[in-house]
Design an enzyme around this catalytic site. Structure first.
Site, PDB file in Angstrom:
ATOM      1  N   GLU A  71       0.833  -1.199   0.000  1.00  0.00           N
ATOM      2  CA  GLU A  71       0.000   0.000   0.000  1.00  0.00           C
ATOM      3  C   GLU A  71       0.873   1.256   0.000  1.00  0.00           C
ATOM      4  O   GLU A  71       0.615   2.211  -0.742  1.00  0.00           O
ATOM      5  CB  GLU A  71      -0.954  -0.026   1.194  1.00  0.00           C
ATOM      6  CG  GLU A  71      -2.028  -1.098   1.089  1.00  0.00           C
ATOM      7  CD  GLU A  71      -1.547  -2.531   1.348  1.00  0.00           C
ATOM      8  OE1 GLU A  71      -2.278  -3.462   0.982  1.00  0.00           O
ATOM      9  OE2 GLU A  71      -0.446  -2.734   1.911  1.00  0.00           O
ATOM     10  N   HIS A  98       9.377  14.408  11.054  1.00  0.00           N
ATOM     11  CA  HIS A  98      10.582  14.485  10.231  1.00  0.00           C
ATOM     12  C   HIS A  98      10.294  14.433   8.737  1.00  0.00           C
ATOM     13  O   HIS A  98      11.057  14.995   7.946  1.00  0.00           O
ATOM     14  CB  HIS A  98      11.538  13.334  10.571  1.00  0.00           C
ATOM     15  CG  HIS A  98      12.131  13.447  11.922  1.00  0.00           C
ATOM     16  ND1 HIS A  98      13.136  12.607  12.349  1.00  0.00           N
ATOM     17  CD2 HIS A  98      11.879  14.282  12.966  1.00  0.00           C
ATOM     18  CE1 HIS A  98      13.476  12.918  13.595  1.00  0.00           C
ATOM     19  NE2 HIS A  98      12.722  13.923  13.993  1.00  0.00           N
TER      20      HIS A  98
END
Length: 145
Positions: A71, A98
């Site tokens: 996915e 991040h």
């Protein structure tokens, strides 16, 4: 927040649980399918989620499968998508803080349902830190930088 969801048959049950949680918490949700545990091909449901997020129709997307690996791969083929596979809340924090991820991938066969729900909550609540991470994010879409 406007959220797009999609899964294959192996992520269907958690997708439904996540959808219920998100709606209860007041989010706007569109479910791109699948609608059952009948075997199907995950790209048929993941790519439309990623394309809708890329076009700005949704703030973020969440996709699920058995492992979540395929996915994430499909989603990341769509320009402008940064989809990370998360298996702990800490990874979800890094995924957002991040990497400014706009999509989350989860594996139903790798997590308990309560852990999956906690990861989604953490991922949604975590802001992007900016700073030193901005240049890295720019290089994802433009490798000439």
């Amino acid at each position: 927040m406007r959220l797009a969801l999609g899964s294959d048959h192996a992520g269907f049950l958690y997708k439904e649980a996540i959808k219920r949680m998100l709606l209860t918490e007041g989010h706007t949700v569109r479910d791109f399918g699948t609608d059952s545990e009948v075997p199907c091909d995950y790209p048929d449901f993941v790519r439309p989620v990623a394309e809708a997020v890329s076009r700005g129709e949704f703030d973020r997307g969440i996709v699920l499968g058995g492992s979540g690996n395929g996915e994430a791969m499909v989603a990341n083929r769509v320009r402008g998508i940064r989809c990370g596979l998360c298996w702990t809340e800490q990874v979800a924090v890094w995924n957002r803080s991040h990497n400014d991820a706009n999509m989350l991938s989860l594996g139903q066969r790798t997590l308990g349902e309560s852990a999956a729900l906690a990861i989604v909550r953490t991922w949604l609540a975590t802001p992007f830190e900016g700073g030193r991470h901005v240049a890295r994010i720019q290089k994802i879409d433009d490798p000439t930088l």
